[in-house]
Write a protein that holds these residues in place. Structure first.
Motif, PDB file in Angstrom:
ATOM      1  N   GLY A 118      29.292 -15.073 -31.909  1.00 56.53           N
ATOM      2  CA  GLY A 118      30.165 -15.599 -32.951  1.00 56.53           C
ATOM      3  C   GLY A 118      29.564 -15.287 -34.310  1.00 56.53           C
ATOM      4  O   GLY A 118      28.431 -14.822 -34.402  1.00 56.53           O
ATOM      5  N   ARG A 119      30.324 -15.571 -35.355  1.00 56.44           N
ATOM      6  CA  ARG A 119      29.849 -15.261 -36.704  1.00 56.44           C
ATOM      7  C   ARG A 119      28.724 -16.216 -37.098  1.00 56.44           C
ATOM      8  O   ARG A 119      28.480 -17.218 -36.442  1.00 56.44           O
ATOM      9  N   SER A 120      28.048 -15.895 -38.180  1.00 55.62           N
ATOM     10  CA  SER A 120      26.998 -16.770 -38.706  1.00 55.62           C
ATOM     11  C   SER A 120      27.579 -18.144 -39.005  1.00 55.62           C
ATOM     12  O   SER A 120      28.700 -18.261 -39.512  1.00 55.62           O
ATOM     13  N   GLU A 121      26.836 -19.158 -38.689  1.00 52.10           N
ATOM     14  CA  GLU A 121      27.196 -20.559 -38.926  1.00 52.10           C
ATOM     15  C   GLU A 121      28.355 -21.050 -38.063  1.00 52.10           C
ATOM     16  O   GLU A 121      28.973 -22.058 -38.366  1.00 52.10           O
ATOM     17  N   ALA A 122      28.638 -20.355 -36.974  1.00 53.91           N
ATOM     18  CA  ALA A 122      29.698 -20.813 -36.067  1.00 53.91           C
ATOM     19  C   ALA A 122      29.213 -21.930 -35.151  1.00 53.91           C
ATOM     20  O   ALA A 122      30.024 -22.610 -34.532  1.00 53.91           O
ATOM     21  N   GLY A 123      27.899 -22.108 -35.043  1.00 52.63           N
ATOM     22  CA  GLY A 123      27.370 -23.194 -34.220  1.00 52.63           C
ATOM     23  C   GLY A 123      26.705 -22.744 -32.932  1.00 52.63           C
ATOM     24  O   GLY A 123      26.511 -23.552 -32.027  1.00 52.63           O
ATOM     25  N   LYS A 124      26.319 -21.494 -32.837  1.00 47.49           N
ATOM     26  CA  LYS A 124      25.703 -20.970 -31.608  1.00 47.49           C
ATOM     27  C   LYS A 124      24.357 -21.620 -31.314  1.00 47.49           C
ATOM     28  O   LYS A 124      24.104 -22.054 -30.197  1.00 47.49           O
ATOM     29  N   PRO A 176      38.051 -19.706 -41.744  1.00 46.40           N
ATOM     30  CA  PRO A 176      39.272 -19.262 -42.418  1.00 46.40           C
ATOM     31  C   PRO A 176      39.922 -18.046 -41.749  1.00 46.40           C
ATOM     32  O   PRO A 176      41.080 -17.748 -42.003  1.00 46.40           O
ATOM     33  N   TYR A 177      39.171 -17.328 -40.925  1.00 47.49           N
ATOM     34  CA  TYR A 177      39.693 -16.153 -40.224  1.00 47.49           C
ATOM     35  C   TYR A 177      38.834 -15.923 -38.980  1.00 47.49           C
ATOM     36  O   TYR A 177      37.760 -16.505 -38.834  1.00 47.49           O
ATOM     37  N   ALA A 187      39.018 -29.113 -39.738  1.00 45.29           N
ATOM     38  CA  ALA A 187      39.121 -28.422 -38.445  1.00 45.29           C
ATOM     39  C   ALA A 187      40.580 -28.147 -38.093  1.00 45.29           C
ATOM     40  O   ALA A 187      41.444 -29.000 -38.258  1.00 45.29           O
ATOM     41  N   ASN A 188      40.831 -26.946 -37.627  1.00 46.96           N
ATOM     42  CA  ASN A 188      42.161 -26.555 -37.142  1.00 46.96           C
ATOM     43  C   ASN A 188      41.968 -26.016 -35.725  1.00 46.96           C
ATOM     44  O   ASN A 188      41.861 -24.805 -35.512  1.00 46.96           O
ATOM     45  N   ILE A 189      41.897 -26.923 -34.784  1.00 46.04           N
ATOM     46  CA  ILE A 189      41.583 -26.583 -33.392  1.00 46.04           C
ATOM     47  C   ILE A 189      42.668 -25.701 -32.774  1.00 46.04           C
ATOM     48  O   ILE A 189      42.367 -24.754 -32.044  1.00 46.04           O
ATOM     49  N   GLU A 190      43.910 -25.984 -33.085  1.00 46.64           N
ATOM     50  CA  GLU A 190      45.013 -25.186 -32.528  1.00 46.64           C
ATOM     51  C   GLU A 190      44.927 -23.726 -32.972  1.00 46.64           C
ATOM     52  O   GLU A 190      45.147 -22.816 -32.165  1.00 46.64           O
ATOM     53  N   LEU A 191      44.600 -23.488 -34.222  1.00 47.78           N
ATOM     54  CA  LEU A 191      44.463 -22.117 -34.723  1.00 47.78           C
ATOM     55  C   LEU A 191      43.286 -21.417 -34.047  1.00 47.78           C
ATOM     56  O   LEU A 191      43.396 -20.265 -33.625  1.00 47.78           O
ATOM     57  N   ALA A 192      42.157 -22.118 -33.914  1.00 48.52           N
ATOM     58  CA  ALA A 192      40.987 -21.539 -33.240  1.00 48.52           C
ATOM     59  C   ALA A 192      41.323 -21.213 -31.784  1.00 48.52           C
ATOM     60  O   ALA A 192      40.917 -20.162 -31.271  1.00 48.52           O
TER      61      ALA A 192
END
Length: 141
Positions: A8-14, A76-77, A104-109
């Motif tokens: 995942g991208r940086s700061e995604a929580g990995k 955001p993307y 948080a936009n869980i549905e979009l994720a």
């Protein structure tokens, strides 16, 4: 237990998720290189964000049984293109992190991960431990 690689991208929580999966106390740590633990492989976000470094992620999937694609619920993307999971020769799961944040936009994720090709999606709050047990149970199957 199956081995999981997190992308995942940086700061995604990995790294935070890695600490939660290992039962460790959560503390901030910037991942600088691929770290291979007993049941989790933690990767730097820059690997997923860079075309040149992204090729290394493909190689590291050979070390894992399951590929975990992370998207933070407040992103955001999405950096993952549609049907990217077909590039892996391993099962790919989606993991939505930071589900507790006010923006948080869980549905979009979820849609982003479904478009990427993930059939199974988990929702986690690594700080509070929400969803962590479900991932561990899934890795034990």
């Amino acid at each position: 237990m199956k081995k999981l690689i997190l992308m995942g991208r940086s700061e995604a929580g990995k790294t935070t998720l890695t600490q939660a999966l290992k039962g460790e106390e959560i503390h901030y740590y910037k991942t600088q290189y691929v770290t291979n633990y007993e049941s989790v492989i933690d990767t730097p976000g820059e690997y997923a964000q860079s075309r040149r470094l992204g090729k290394a992620l493909a190689l590291y999937t050979y070390e894992a049984d399951i590929v975990g694609i992370l998207v933070a619920a407040n992103e955001p993307y999405c950096i993952f293109p549609p049907n990217v999971t077909c590039q892996a020769n391993r099962e790919c799961i989606g993991i939505v992190t930071k589900i507790d944040l006010p923006d948080a936009n869980i549905e979009l994720a979820d849609r982003w991960l479904e478009n990427a090709g993930c059939k199974k999606i988990f929702h986690v709050n690594s700080i509070k431990g929400e969803g962590v047990a479900e991932i561990l149970d899934y890795l034990k199957q």
